[in-house]
Motif scaffolding. Sequence first.
Motif, PDB file in Angstrom:
ATOM      1  N   ASP A   1      19.874  -0.568  12.003  1.00 13.95           N
ATOM      2  CA  ASP A   1      19.273  -1.030  10.794  1.00 13.95           C
ATOM      3  C   ASP A   1      18.935  -2.483  10.745  1.00 13.95           C
TER       4      ASP A   1
ATOM      5  N   VAL B   1      15.966   4.045   8.548  1.00 18.14           N
ATOM      6  CA  VAL B   1      15.064   3.441   7.676  1.00 18.14           C
ATOM      7  C   VAL B   1      15.902   4.015   6.189  1.00 18.14           C
ATOM      8  N   ASN B   2      15.775   3.295   5.327  1.00 17.42           N
ATOM      9  CA  ASN B   2      16.219   3.503   3.792  1.00 17.42           C
ATOM     10  C   ASN B   2      15.052   3.991   3.170  1.00 17.42           C
ATOM     11  N   VAL B   3      14.739   5.246   3.420  1.00 18.11           N
ATOM     12  CA  VAL B   3      13.515   5.563   2.906  1.00 18.11           C
ATOM     13  C   VAL B   3      13.374   5.537   1.221  1.00 18.11           C
TER      14      VAL B   3
ATOM     15  N   ASP C   1      15.323   3.862  -0.670  1.00 17.82           N
ATOM     16  CA  ASP C   1      15.828   2.625  -0.933  1.00 17.82           C
ATOM     17  C   ASP C   1      17.127   2.582  -2.081  1.00 17.82           C
ATOM     18  N   GLU C   2      18.032   3.531  -1.547  1.00 23.56           N
ATOM     19  CA  GLU C   2      19.283   3.816  -2.264  1.00 23.56           C
ATOM     20  C   GLU C   2      20.268   2.531  -1.860  1.00 23.56           C
ATOM     21  N   ALA C   3      20.993   2.107  -2.930  1.00 16.81           N
ATOM     22  CA  ALA C   3      21.910   0.850  -2.619  1.00 16.81           C
ATOM     23  C   ALA C   3      23.075   1.500  -1.718  1.00 16.81           C
TER      24      ALA C   3
ATOM     25  N   PRO D   1      14.805  -1.517   4.959  1.00 20.68           N
ATOM     26  CA  PRO D   1      13.769  -1.091   3.810  1.00 20.68           C
ATOM     27  C   PRO D   1      12.477  -0.645   4.602  1.00 20.68           C
ATOM     28  N   VAL D   2      11.798   0.237   3.897  1.00 22.81           N
ATOM     29  CA  VAL D   2      10.549   0.673   4.477  1.00 22.81           C
ATOM     30  C   VAL D   2       9.559  -0.545   4.711  1.00 22.81           C
ATOM     31  N   ASP D   3       9.615  -1.315   4.003  1.00 19.43           N
ATOM     32  CA  ASP D   3       8.610  -2.126   4.143  1.00 19.43           C
ATOM     33  C   ASP D   3       9.200  -3.482   5.146  1.00 19.43           C
ATOM     34  N   LYS D   4      10.214  -3.381   5.767  1.00 20.35           N
ATOM     35  CA  LYS D   4      10.712  -4.519   6.681  1.00 20.35           C
ATOM     36  C   LYS D   4      11.016  -3.698   8.114  1.00 20.35           C
TER      37      LYS D   4
ATOM     38  N   TRP E   1       9.978  12.186   1.278  1.00 20.19           N
ATOM     39  CA  TRP E   1      10.731  11.336   2.015  1.00 20.19           C
ATOM     40  C   TRP E   1      10.689  11.445   3.601  1.00 20.19           C
TER      41      TRP E   1
END
Length: 230
Positions: free
Chosen positions: A101, A126-128, A130-132, A138-141, A176
Motif C-alpha cells: 500500500d 486499497v482502503n476503499v 477510507d477507514e482510519a 486511498p482510492v484517489d491515490k 465497495w
Amino acid sequence: MSVEIAHNLETIQQRITAACLRCGRDPQDIQLIAVSKKKPVELIEAALSAGQTLFGESYVQEFIDKHQVVTGPVRWHFIGALQSNKVKYLAGKTELIHSVDRLSLAKEINKQWGKADDVARILVQVNVGDEASKAGVPVDKAEELVRQLSELPHLHVEGLMALPPYADNLEQVRPWFRLLRELAEKIDTLNLPNVSMATLSMGMSHDFEIAIEEGATLIRVGTAIFGARE
C-alpha cells in the motif's frame, strides 16, 4: 476436526458455485484462500488432506514458523499488514503478497526479490472505505501508486485487494466491491508495464458471495473453514 474442516470446505465450494451461477461466471475462475492465521498447523494439515492447497497468513513470524513445518503441496499468500523490515523473511516463500500500500514497502520487496533475480507477485491494497483503522492506499491515490510500482523491475502488480467496511446487510458492502473492480478496470486501460489487473482479492467468510458477484477472483475465508478465532 479434519472431517469438519473437509465438510466446511465442501460447503464453501458449493456456495462459490452457486454465486457463480447467479452471475454467469465460471467457478474455476475463483480461488479460495484458507486464512490460517492464528490457527495451529494441525488444522492446516487437515485442510490440506481435504484438498485445500492455498493458505493465507498475516503475521511474518507465524508464517515463517508454519512454512518450516507444513509439508505437502502448500501455496502461501501473505495477506496481512507488512513492515518493510520483515520483507526479507518472505522472499522466495510466498506466491503473492496482497498488502502492498506504499512505495517504500514496494521498493523493499523489489530489493529483496532482486537479490535472487526474481519477480515478486503483488497486489495493491486499497482502503476503499477510507477507514482510519485499516491499511491501504486511498482510492484517489491508487492509480499514482500503481504507476510508481510499474517502474520497479522485480515487481509484477497482478491486481488489487480490499477489506471493505463491515455491514450485516450485505447489499451495503456490494458498492465497495464494485468500486474496487471499477478501479481495477480503469487502471487496466493504462496498459502499464509490469501491471495486470486480472486479480481481485476481496470477500471473506460473511460476504464472499457478493464479492464473487462483483468480480472477485480470490476470496479470503478463515472462520467458515476453521471456526472462530479464539
